[in-house]
Design a protein around this motif. Structure first.
Motif, mmCIF file in Angstrom:
data_model
loop_
_atom_site.group_PDB
_atom_site.id
_atom_site.type_symbol
_atom_site.label_atom_id
_atom_site.label_comp_id
_atom_site.label_asym_id
_atom_site.label_seq_id
_atom_site.Cartn_x
_atom_site.Cartn_y
_atom_site.Cartn_z
ATOM 1 N N GLN A 101 -0.451 7.341 -7.957
ATOM 2 C CA GLN A 101 -0.847 8.443 -7.094
ATOM 3 C C GLN A 101 -0.838 8.102 -5.616
ATOM 4 O O GLN A 101 -0.865 8.979 -4.768
ATOM 5 C CB GLN A 101 -2.249 8.920 -7.487
ATOM 6 C CG GLN A 101 -2.292 9.522 -8.870
ATOM 7 C CD GLN A 101 -1.459 10.775 -8.955
ATOM 8 O OE1 GLN A 101 -1.643 11.697 -8.193
ATOM 9 N NE2 GLN A 101 -0.515 10.807 -9.876
ATOM 10 N N ASP A 102 -0.802 6.848 -5.251
ATOM 11 C CA ASP A 102 -0.982 6.457 -3.858
ATOM 12 C C ASP A 102 0.271 5.879 -3.219
ATOM 13 O O ASP A 102 0.170 5.093 -2.294
ATOM 14 C CB ASP A 102 -2.131 5.443 -3.746
ATOM 15 C CG ASP A 102 -3.441 6.040 -4.211
ATOM 16 O OD1 ASP A 102 -3.668 7.235 -3.945
ATOM 17 O OD2 ASP A 102 -4.220 5.316 -4.842
ATOM 18 N N ASP A 103 1.450 6.258 -3.698
ATOM 19 C CA ASP A 103 2.702 5.785 -3.111
ATOM 20 C C ASP A 103 2.721 4.267 -2.999
ATOM 21 O O ASP A 103 3.139 3.699 -2.006
ATOM 22 C CB ASP A 103 2.914 6.440 -1.734
ATOM 23 C CG ASP A 103 4.350 6.294 -1.248
ATOM 24 O OD1 ASP A 103 5.260 6.256 -2.097
ATOM 25 O OD2 ASP A 103 4.558 6.212 -0.050
ATOM 26 N N ASP A 104 2.192 3.598 -4.040
ATOM 27 C CA ASP A 104 2.067 2.148 -3.976
ATOM 28 C C ASP A 104 3.023 1.411 -4.900
ATOM 29 O O ASP A 104 3.063 0.197 -4.900
ATOM 30 C CB ASP A 104 0.635 1.718 -4.274
ATOM 31 C CG ASP A 104 0.146 2.190 -5.632
ATOM 32 O OD1 ASP A 104 0.890 2.884 -6.337
ATOM 33 O OD2 ASP A 104 -0.995 1.873 -5.980
ATOM 34 N N SER A 105 3.808 2.133 -5.675
ATOM 35 C CA SER A 105 4.751 1.480 -6.561
ATOM 36 C C SER A 105 5.938 2.408 -6.763
ATOM 37 O O SER A 105 5.812 3.474 -7.352
ATOM 38 C CB SER A 105 4.090 1.174 -7.909
ATOM 39 O OG SER A 105 5.010 0.531 -8.761
ATOM 40 N N VAL A 106 7.085 1.985 -6.255
ATOM 41 C CA VAL A 106 8.290 2.804 -6.300
ATOM 42 C C VAL A 106 9.398 2.007 -6.976
ATOM 43 O O VAL A 106 9.595 0.833 -6.666
ATOM 44 C CB VAL A 106 8.705 3.230 -4.874
ATOM 45 C CG1 VAL A 106 10.081 3.832 -4.854
ATOM 46 C CG2 VAL A 106 7.684 4.196 -4.294
ATOM 47 N N VAL A 107 10.100 2.655 -7.891
ATOM 48 C CA VAL A 107 11.257 2.075 -8.550
ATOM 49 C C VAL A 107 12.469 2.893 -8.121
ATOM 50 O O VAL A 107 12.442 4.124 -8.153
ATOM 51 C CB VAL A 107 11.101 2.116 -10.087
ATOM 52 C CG1 VAL A 107 12.334 1.555 -10.769
ATOM 53 C CG2 VAL A 107 9.856 1.376 -10.524
ATOM 54 N N VAL A 108 13.536 2.188 -7.706
ATOM 55 C CA VAL A 108 14.752 2.857 -7.236
ATOM 56 C C VAL A 108 15.937 2.296 -8.004
ATOM 57 O O VAL A 108 16.009 1.092 -8.251
ATOM 58 C CB VAL A 108 14.942 2.629 -5.714
ATOM 59 C CG1 VAL A 108 16.253 3.213 -5.234
ATOM 60 C CG2 VAL A 108 13.775 3.217 -4.932
ATOM 61 N N THR A 164 12.212 -2.554 -6.793
ATOM 62 C CA THR A 164 10.870 -2.007 -6.632
ATOM 63 C C THR A 164 10.462 -2.158 -5.173
ATOM 64 O O THR A 164 10.822 -3.142 -4.516
ATOM 65 C CB THR A 164 9.849 -2.717 -7.545
ATOM 66 O OG1 THR A 164 9.873 -4.116 -7.261
ATOM 67 C CG2 THR A 164 10.166 -2.492 -9.011
ATOM 68 N N PHE A 165 9.738 -1.183 -4.696
ATOM 69 C CA PHE A 165 9.331 -1.135 -3.295
ATOM 70 C C PHE A 165 7.886 -0.672 -3.217
ATOM 71 O O PHE A 165 7.350 -0.096 -4.160
ATOM 72 C CB PHE A 165 10.236 -0.170 -2.517
ATOM 73 C CG PHE A 165 11.687 -0.549 -2.559
ATOM 74 C CD1 PHE A 165 12.237 -1.365 -1.593
ATOM 75 C CD2 PHE A 165 12.504 -0.106 -3.586
ATOM 76 C CE1 PHE A 165 13.576 -1.736 -1.634
ATOM 77 C CE2 PHE A 165 13.840 -0.459 -3.645
ATOM 78 C CZ PHE A 165 14.380 -1.273 -2.662
ATOM 79 N N GLN A 166 7.282 -0.894 -2.069
ATOM 80 C CA GLN A 166 5.893 -0.474 -1.879
ATOM 81 C C GLN A 166 5.769 1.022 -1.646
ATOM 82 O O GLN A 166 4.715 1.596 -1.878
ATOM 83 C CB GLN A 166 5.256 -1.233 -0.729
ATOM 84 C CG GLN A 166 5.055 -2.692 -1.038
ATOM 85 C CD GLN A 166 4.440 -3.433 0.133
ATOM 86 O OE1 GLN A 166 4.477 -2.986 1.260
ATOM 87 N NE2 GLN A 166 3.867 -4.581 -0.156
ATOM 88 N N SER A 167 6.827 1.672 -1.176
ATOM 89 C CA SER A 167 6.788 3.108 -0.930
ATOM 90 C C SER A 167 8.211 3.649 -0.884
ATOM 91 O O SER A 167 9.176 2.898 -0.729
ATOM 92 C CB SER A 167 6.082 3.408 0.399
ATOM 93 O OG SER A 167 6.885 2.979 1.485
ATOM 94 N N ALA A 168 8.331 4.963 -0.980
ATOM 95 C CA ALA A 168 9.637 5.603 -0.860
ATOM 96 C C ALA A 168 10.199 5.393 0.542
ATOM 97 O O ALA A 168 11.403 5.147 0.710
ATOM 98 C CB ALA A 168 9.517 7.088 -1.181
ATOM 99 N N ASP A 169 9.351 5.476 1.555
ATOM 100 C CA ASP A 169 9.808 5.252 2.933
ATOM 101 C C ASP A 169 10.316 3.829 3.125
ATOM 102 O O ASP A 169 11.298 3.598 3.834
ATOM 103 C CB ASP A 169 8.693 5.550 3.933
ATOM 104 C CG ASP A 169 8.413 7.033 4.051
ATOM 105 O OD1 ASP A 169 9.325 7.846 3.829
ATOM 106 O OD2 ASP A 169 7.257 7.383 4.380
#
Length: 118
Positions: free
Chosen positions: A70-77, A91-96
């Motif tokens: 919920q907190d934009d703290d785990s992003v998979v691309v 994996t990234f810390q945020s979409a930005d």
């Protein structure tokens, strides 16, 4: 349906402060609420190709992403950022943060696939 904290039942406790189990009907109600509330948010990283004068002439999706949590703290691309047949995932810390790292010098933009949840 937008799920809020008010939609979730209070955790039951007995008079000694011990947690009680939920009833089966409560679990049947909670499972879809949890699924909707915690579902990953989808986004795309789109590259804009420009001609020699800087005019846009094409757009393509170079990667898809999921924000898990919920907190934009785990992003998979995952995707094909260089147009080749070599798949990329990370994996990234945020979409930005994924956008900043993957765009390099190209014109790449982030677009949420489910704008009502963005």
């Amino acid at each position: 349906m937008n799920v809020t904290a008010d939609d979730f039942p209070a955790v039951p406790f007995n008079e000694d402060g011990e947690r009680l189990p939920f009833s089966e009907p409560e679990i049947d109600r909670l499972v879809p609420l949890m699924t909707e509330h915690y579902a990953p948010r989808r986004f795309a990283l789109c590259q804009i190709d420009r001609d020699d004068e800087g005019r846009p002439f094409d757009v393509c999706v170079i990667a898809w992403g999921l924000q898990v949590g919920q907190d934009d703290d785990s992003v998979v691309v995952f995707g094909y950022p260089d147009g080749s047949d070599r798949a990329m995932h990370g994996t990234f810390q945020s979409a930005d943060n994924a956008l900043r790292i993957l765009r390099g010098r190209d014109d790449v933009r982030l677009a949420w696939a489910d704008p009502e949840t963005a």
